[in-house]
Design a protein around this motif. Structure first.
Motif, PDB file in Angstrom:
ATOM      1  N   ARG A  98       0.807  -1.219   0.000  1.00 26.37           N
ATOM      2  CA  ARG A  98       0.000   0.000   0.000  1.00 26.37           C
ATOM      3  C   ARG A  98       0.844   1.274   0.000  1.00 26.37           C
ATOM      4  O   ARG A  98       0.338   2.348  -0.328  1.00 26.37           O
ATOM      5  CB  ARG A  98      -0.921   0.024   1.221  1.00 26.37           C
ATOM      6  N   ASN A  99       2.113   1.173   0.411  1.00 23.50           N
ATOM      7  CA  ASN A  99       2.974   2.351   0.497  1.00 23.50           C
ATOM      8  C   ASN A  99       3.849   2.545  -0.729  1.00 23.50           C
ATOM      9  O   ASN A  99       4.628   3.504  -0.791  1.00 23.50           O
ATOM     10  CB  ASN A  99       3.900   2.250   1.724  1.00 23.50           C
ATOM     11  N   LEU A 100       3.736   1.656  -1.704  1.00 20.31           N
ATOM     12  CA  LEU A 100       4.592   1.759  -2.878  1.00 20.31           C
ATOM     13  C   LEU A 100       4.297   3.037  -3.658  1.00 20.31           C
ATOM     14  O   LEU A 100       3.141   3.496  -3.703  1.00 20.31           O
ATOM     15  CB  LEU A 100       4.390   0.539  -3.781  1.00 20.31           C
ATOM     16  N   PRO A 114      11.738  15.354   9.693  1.00 16.73           N
ATOM     17  CA  PRO A 114      11.321  13.970   9.971  1.00 16.73           C
ATOM     18  C   PRO A 114       9.881  13.753   9.526  1.00 16.73           C
ATOM     19  O   PRO A 114       9.025  14.619   9.742  1.00 16.73           O
ATOM     20  CB  PRO A 114      11.461  13.856  11.491  1.00 16.73           C
ATOM     21  N   ALA A 115       9.619  12.621   8.918  1.00 14.82           N
ATOM     22  CA  ALA A 115       8.262  12.320   8.451  1.00 14.82           C
ATOM     23  C   ALA A 115       7.397  11.843   9.602  1.00 14.82           C
ATOM     24  O   ALA A 115       7.869  11.158  10.514  1.00 14.82           O
ATOM     25  CB  ALA A 115       8.307  11.254   7.355  1.00 14.82           C
ATOM     26  N   SER A 116       6.122  12.196   9.544  1.00 14.36           N
ATOM     27  CA  SER A 116       5.210  11.827  10.627  1.00 14.36           C
ATOM     28  C   SER A 116       4.836  10.361  10.606  1.00 14.36           C
ATOM     29  O   SER A 116       4.259   9.852  11.569  1.00 14.36           O
ATOM     30  CB  SER A 116       3.936  12.678  10.544  1.00 14.36           C
ATOM     31  N   ASP A 117       5.170   9.641   9.503  1.00  9.50           N
ATOM     32  CA  ASP A 117       4.801   8.226   9.413  1.00  9.50           C
ATOM     33  C   ASP A 117       5.997   7.335   9.091  1.00  9.50           C
ATOM     34  O   ASP A 117       5.815   6.209   8.611  1.00  9.50           O
ATOM     35  CB  ASP A 117       3.707   8.028   8.358  1.00  9.50           C
ATOM     36  N   PRO A 131      -6.807  10.865   7.223  1.00  5.67           N
ATOM     37  CA  PRO A 131      -7.244  10.465   5.883  1.00  5.67           C
ATOM     38  C   PRO A 131      -6.058  10.130   4.979  1.00  5.67           C
ATOM     39  O   PRO A 131      -5.032  10.803   5.018  1.00  5.67           O
ATOM     40  CB  PRO A 131      -7.986  11.700   5.377  1.00  5.67           C
ATOM     41  N   THR A 132      -6.209   9.079   4.201  1.00  5.41           N
ATOM     42  CA  THR A 132      -5.223   8.480   3.289  1.00  5.41           C
ATOM     43  C   THR A 132      -4.224   7.604   4.028  1.00  5.41           C
ATOM     44  O   THR A 132      -3.635   6.710   3.426  1.00  5.41           O
ATOM     45  CB  THR A 132      -4.425   9.508   2.446  1.00  5.41           C
ATOM     46  N   MET A 133      -4.005   7.832   5.327  1.00 11.20           N
ATOM     47  CA  MET A 133      -3.080   6.986   6.084  1.00 11.20           C
ATOM     48  C   MET A 133      -3.803   5.832   6.766  1.00 11.20           C
ATOM     49  O   MET A 133      -3.373   4.680   6.681  1.00 11.20           O
ATOM     50  CB  MET A 133      -2.317   7.813   7.122  1.00 11.20           C
ATOM     51  N   PHE A 134      -4.904   6.127   7.482  1.00 10.51           N
ATOM     52  CA  PHE A 134      -5.648   5.103   8.209  1.00 10.51           C
ATOM     53  C   PHE A 134      -7.095   5.064   7.727  1.00 10.51           C
ATOM     54  O   PHE A 134      -7.628   6.073   7.237  1.00 10.51           O
ATOM     55  CB  PHE A 134      -5.625   5.386   9.713  1.00 10.51           C
ATOM     56  N   PRO A 135      -7.770   3.931   7.892  1.00 13.43           N
ATOM     57  CA  PRO A 135      -9.164   3.837   7.458  1.00 13.43           C
ATOM     58  C   PRO A 135     -10.097   4.669   8.334  1.00 13.43           C
ATOM     59  O   PRO A 135      -9.797   4.959   9.494  1.00 13.43           O
ATOM     60  CB  PRO A 135      -9.469   2.340   7.595  1.00 13.43           C
ATOM     61  N   VAL A 136     -11.213   5.045   7.758  1.00 12.13           N
ATOM     62  CA  VAL A 136     -12.257   5.762   8.488  1.00 12.13           C
ATOM     63  C   VAL A 136     -12.783   4.855   9.604  1.00 12.13           C
ATOM     64  O   VAL A 136     -12.936   3.647   9.418  1.00 12.13           O
ATOM     65  CB  VAL A 136     -13.397   6.155   7.533  1.00 12.13           C
ATOM     66  N   VAL A 137     -13.063   5.428  10.766  1.00 17.19           N
ATOM     67  CA  VAL A 137     -13.540   4.665  11.925  1.00 17.19           C
ATOM     68  C   VAL A 137     -15.063   4.715  11.977  1.00 17.19           C
ATOM     69  O   VAL A 137     -15.664   5.786  11.887  1.00 17.19           O
ATOM     70  CB  VAL A 137     -12.928   5.221  13.232  1.00 17.19           C
ATOM     71  N   LYS A 138     -15.668   3.549  12.110  1.00 21.41           N
ATOM     72  CA  LYS A 138     -17.130   3.418  12.191  1.00 21.41           C
ATOM     73  C   LYS A 138     -17.840   4.069  11.011  1.00 21.41           C
ATOM     74  O   LYS A 138     -18.980   4.535  11.128  1.00 21.41           O
ATOM     75  CB  LYS A 138     -17.653   4.012  13.518  1.00 21.41           C
ATOM     76  N   TYR A 170      -1.324   6.198  -3.958  1.00 19.85           N
ATOM     77  CA  TYR A 170      -2.316   7.217  -4.305  1.00 19.85           C
ATOM     78  C   TYR A 170      -3.615   6.612  -4.823  1.00 19.85           C
ATOM     79  O   TYR A 170      -4.605   7.319  -5.010  1.00 19.85           O
ATOM     80  CB  TYR A 170      -1.739   8.183  -5.347  1.00 19.85           C
ATOM     81  N   LEU A 171      -3.590   5.314  -5.077  1.00 14.61           N
ATOM     82  CA  LEU A 171      -4.776   4.638  -5.597  1.00 14.61           C
ATOM     83  C   LEU A 171      -5.497   3.810  -4.536  1.00 14.61           C
ATOM     84  O   LEU A 171      -6.587   3.301  -4.786  1.00 14.61           O
ATOM     85  CB  LEU A 171      -4.372   3.724  -6.768  1.00 14.61           C
ATOM     86  N   THR A 172      -4.880   3.664  -3.348  1.00 10.65           N
ATOM     87  CA  THR A 172      -5.494   2.872  -2.280  1.00 10.65           C
ATOM     88  C   THR A 172      -6.371   3.757  -1.405  1.00 10.65           C
ATOM     89  O   THR A 172      -6.239   4.988  -1.396  1.00 10.65           O
ATOM     90  CB  THR A 172      -4.420   2.212  -1.395  1.00 10.65           C
ATOM     91  N   ASP A 173      -7.278   3.116  -0.656  1.00 12.91           N
ATOM     92  CA  ASP A 173      -8.147   3.891   0.229  1.00 12.91           C
ATOM     93  C   ASP A 173      -7.405   4.337   1.495  1.00 12.91           C
ATOM     94  O   ASP A 173      -7.760   5.333   2.114  1.00 12.91           O
ATOM     95  CB  ASP A 173      -9.412   3.109   0.595  1.00 12.91           C
TER      96      ASP A 173
END
Length: 325
Positions: free
Chosen positions: A83-85, A285-288, A163-170, A90-93
């Motif tokens: 997913r990080n490639l 430094p990157a946040s992720d 958003p774009t890093m982690f899925p939406v919750v509930k 940019y195409l993943t949820d």
């Protein structure tokens, strides 16, 4: 370090793994004062990674354990995968599953619900969450009936759903920084003065950032921008301006009482507002990126020294431009 007033309020910004910076700083202060932050704080407000820190502190965890959370679990939370490639991401949820983050939050926060914080000493926590269905920011608090049965870990998970890093919750909740509250110092001041009813002269508000990025461009650099080049520039401008606006609002409205609040008799001298922020090196430094955590440790140690030496951010001294008459 200047003594705290009767009521101590803490606000911690969002910033992903950069949360280790304020966590380290809070550890230095905790060691200096000789007691856990839970025994000091009346109110804490956090957004995204700041919600992890503030929720953990009010749950009774010492600050050094929060630092360990980032160091020990950062790589698993931000685990690299297909997913990080480049281009594919940019195409993943989303880039990272929140399964490990949920597991870590459960380990550190247990099965506490929001209401437990209120019942266990009337500890007031404000967690910012963006509700996509209602299109507004929610302020999750332990004394509000609609939120008191929320799992503390779930509230934090929602606030960290970048958003774009982690899925939406509930199906509806995302990072509280999607809007104007990546820096929650204004809502912390509002909670203290208007919800809790504290007198400004009895409040110390400590606001901690997770690093100030340098968004300056060389002259004429933007002339050659394509549409994708503008994305980080526009987002950076929005986030930096929003963060600084929160600081200036608190500094001018809630702190500089005599000049701006002559009609507000109860705001005689204003709150004791201390904002601490640290400039990011280049490259930042990157946040992720867990590999950048070692680069953040000296920044957190420096922020700790800043707090102990009362070297707060220049925006705390923001002056209003008076129109000449």
């Amino acid at each position: 370090m200047k003594p705290f007033r009767k009521y101590v309020v803490l606000a911690v910004d969002g910033g992903g793994l950069r949360g280790i910076i304020p966590a380290l700083a809070l550890g230095a202060v905790e060691e200096h004062i000789g007691k856990p932050w839970r025994d000091v704080l009346s109110i804490a407000a956090g957004t995204s990674t700041g919600s992890i820190i503030t929720a953990a502190l009010l749950s009774g965890l010492p600050a050094h354990q929060i630092t360990e959370l980032y160091l020990q679990h950062g790589k698993a939370i931000f685990r690299k995968s297909w997913r990080n490639l480049p281009l594919i991401k940019y195409l993943t949820d989303y880039q990272y599953s929140n399964r490990k983050l949920r597991e870590v939050l459960g380990k550190y926060l247990g099965d506490k619900i929001m209401g437990d914080l209120w019942r266990e000493g009337r500890k007031n926590l404000v967690i910012t969450v963006r509700d996509l269905v209602e299109a507004r920011t929610l302020f999750i608090k332990p004394y509000k009936e609609k939120y008191r049965d929320w799992l503390l870990a779930d509230a934090v998970l929602a606030s960290t759903a970048v958003p774009t890093m982690f899925p939406v919750v509930k199906g509806r909740f995302v990072d509280g920084g999607v809007g104007s509250y990546s820096n929650p110092c204004f809502i912390a001041a509002f909670e203290a003065l208007f919800c809790a009813g504290y007198h400004p002269d009895e409040v110390t508000l400590i606001s901690l950032g997770t690093g100030r990025d340098d968004y300056r461009l060389r002259q004429d650099a933007a002339v050659r921008f394509n549409q994708l080049d503008w994305i980080p520039v526009v987002l950076g401008s929005f986030l930096s301006d929003s963060n600084e606006q929160q600081v200036r609002t608190v500094a001018t409205i809630f702190r500089k009482g005599r000049e701006l609040q002559r009609e507000w008799r109860s705001f005689a001298s204003g709150i004791d507002f201390r904002r601490f922020q640290i400039p990011m090196p280049s490259p930042a430094p990157a946040s992720d990126d867990p590999d950048d955590l070692t680069r953040m440790i000296p920044l957190g140690e420096e922020m700790g020294r800043m707090i102990l030496e009362d070297r707060w951010d220049a925006n705390c001294e923001f002056e209003v431009d008076a129109i000449p008459v």
